[in-house]
Design an enzyme around this catalytic site. Sequence first.
Site, short mmCIF file in Angstrom:
data_model
loop_
_atom_site.label_atom_id
_atom_site.label_comp_id
_atom_site.label_asym_id
_atom_site.label_seq_id
_atom_site.Cartn_x
_atom_site.Cartn_y
_atom_site.Cartn_z
N ASP A 208 74.86 40.92 -14.56
CA ASP A 208 74.06 39.98 -13.80
C ASP A 208 74.49 38.54 -14.08
O ASP A 208 74.70 38.17 -15.25
CB ASP A 208 72.59 40.18 -14.20
CG ASP A 208 71.63 39.45 -13.32
OD1 ASP A 208 71.61 39.74 -12.11
OD2 ASP A 208 70.88 38.58 -13.81
N GLU A 256 87.21 50.38 -26.85
CA GLU A 256 87.10 51.23 -28.05
C GLU A 256 86.76 52.67 -27.68
O GLU A 256 86.93 53.58 -28.47
CB GLU A 256 85.95 50.72 -28.94
CG GLU A 256 86.27 49.46 -29.71
CD GLU A 256 84.99 48.86 -30.32
OE1 GLU A 256 83.94 49.55 -30.36
OE2 GLU A 256 85.07 47.69 -30.74
C1 GLC Z 1 70.97 38.19 -9.96
C2 GLC Z 1 70.18 39.37 -9.48
C3 GLC Z 1 68.89 38.87 -8.90
C4 GLC Z 1 68.12 38.16 -9.98
C5 GLC Z 1 68.95 37.04 -10.60
C6 GLC Z 1 68.37 36.57 -11.91
O1 GLC Z 1 71.40 37.37 -8.93
O2 GLC Z 1 70.93 40.12 -8.57
O3 GLC Z 1 68.12 39.91 -8.36
O4 GLC Z 1 66.95 37.61 -9.45
O5 GLC Z 1 70.25 37.48 -10.92
O6 GLC Z 1 68.52 37.55 -12.90
#
Ligand code: GLC
Length: 547
Positions: A208, A256
């Site tokens: 993310d 690893e």
């Molecule tokens: C990313 C995710 C989204 C989330 C954001 C903050 O863009 O896809 O859904 O709100 O990160 O974590």
Amino acid sequence: MHNPHWWRDAVIYQIYPRSFADADGDGMGDVTGIISRLGYLQSLNIDALWISPFYASPLHDGGYDVADYRRIDPRLGSVEEVKELLDQAHARNLKIFFDLVPNHTSIDHAWFQEVLNDPPGSPSWDRYMIREGKGSHRELPPNNWTSVFHGAGWTQLEHDGKPTGYWYLHIFDTSQPDLNWENPEVIEEFHSILRFWFDLGVDGFRIDVAHGLRKDPALPDVVLDQSNPDFDLYRPYWDQDSVHEVYQGWRAIANEYPDQRVFCGEAWVATEERLSLYLRSDELHTCFNFNYLQAGWDATKMHEVIDQTIATHAKVGAPPTWVLSNHDVIRHRTRLAPLVNGEPDLERGLDRARAATLFALSLPGSAYIYQGEELGLDEVTDLSPEVRQDPAWLRSGGTDGKRDGCRVPLPWDTSSESFGFSANGNSWLPQPAHWSELTIQAQSADPESTLNFYRRTLALRKAEPSLGEGSLQWLDAGNPEVLAFQRGETQTAVVSVINLGDDLVHLPTYLGTEVLATSSDAVAVLDTSDGQHVVIGGETAVWLRAK
Ligand code: GLC
């Protein structure tokens, strides 16, 4: 047979777990729900699943606010159930990616709770981006950074209800404090989290906000140059050069493990060139390619983005990825639909969505499918304000943050009020009545349904040796609204064609006349005195066997 390169041309299905299948009846999807539907997932002919976060979370941002990275939210399941899911998926030859959220934790995370209890300057404070405020009473935020979800990017910390003069950064919601990725403890902790899940058997991670972990240490004000079309991406908290060190460390850990463990980064960066840096052989294996998603229904743009994507990925030897929908964007049936009197024409939206999908699945590399697109679900645009949960909706006063519209629970059958989503008819977001025609049950019985179109297309993609990895050669279809390319150079080569125009087009014979797959029934083979050729309707795609 075990193929260590499976990820290079895998089709990966994204599960948004709260909205996939609810086994315990509380109206929120869960891990047992996913296990109970593995047969369905296998029937789609996909290779892997990516599951959006299911960790312990107060759910201020649908689970992208993690309170404990090693625990599953009790509403969604347990680590034991996740182990069971991994085992059962693997037994069906499905790989699994989890979602890792390293840019920020939840305010409920033990580390942030320590911040709230410890005095200013404590070691616990250094794990987050905390700075003194400006102004004589430090009553102003340290700089002008804003939150992606609207409003200020800083919130002042309080102790015993009194302002401390210290502010924490949250590039997203106030409930998502940004971690300090300069702190070795943060780096170590995420190495340990990766190992925890890799040891349990997960095959990879979607990362993310992969472009956001490192901030410019001087924390300069954002100055936007609006003359640059991508001005919004040039911010001192996005895509800093030093972020690459983090991924070099992670890749070493993945390496690893004797079997291949894989990363896919969510990196919104300004240029393809910058994206390719994340894909160097000692960093992430793949990244999402949002430029394609943003190209819209436009032949010139699609052509350009495909060329650029393939060229930049080739430089670093990484496979491109293709994605049309996910949990953050408007479902592509609605997004691609032409507007008629200001409203999306969803019938044509579905034609375009199926055509775009067929075309994308013939491109070299791997592809992502978002749950429900295989049913041709449309975006739910009329959710009432009371049920909406997107933090950006709340922070923008309802002018933005409409992501709940693509997160409405799946319609499985007509057995209950929630279309079989939940054991007892509950659903955390209401489903539109017209989805009764789009249920998995209804579509399974119809060979022409969108669901069976996906199943057929994905089975064929697997069976055709020319599809998946490799190169493509553009072909001239004699019409600027028609894109055509060939995959493979042998007798098994496939020609993929999309007609983005509204009108029927007669394709040149040399593109091929044996139809392998179509996005709609608007495709015919015509016999003329010159021989055969294919006629393709507007907003339609086709795969042909190359001549
Ligand atoms: C990313 C995710 C989204 C989330 C954001 C903050 O863009 O896809 O859904 O709100 O990160 O974590």
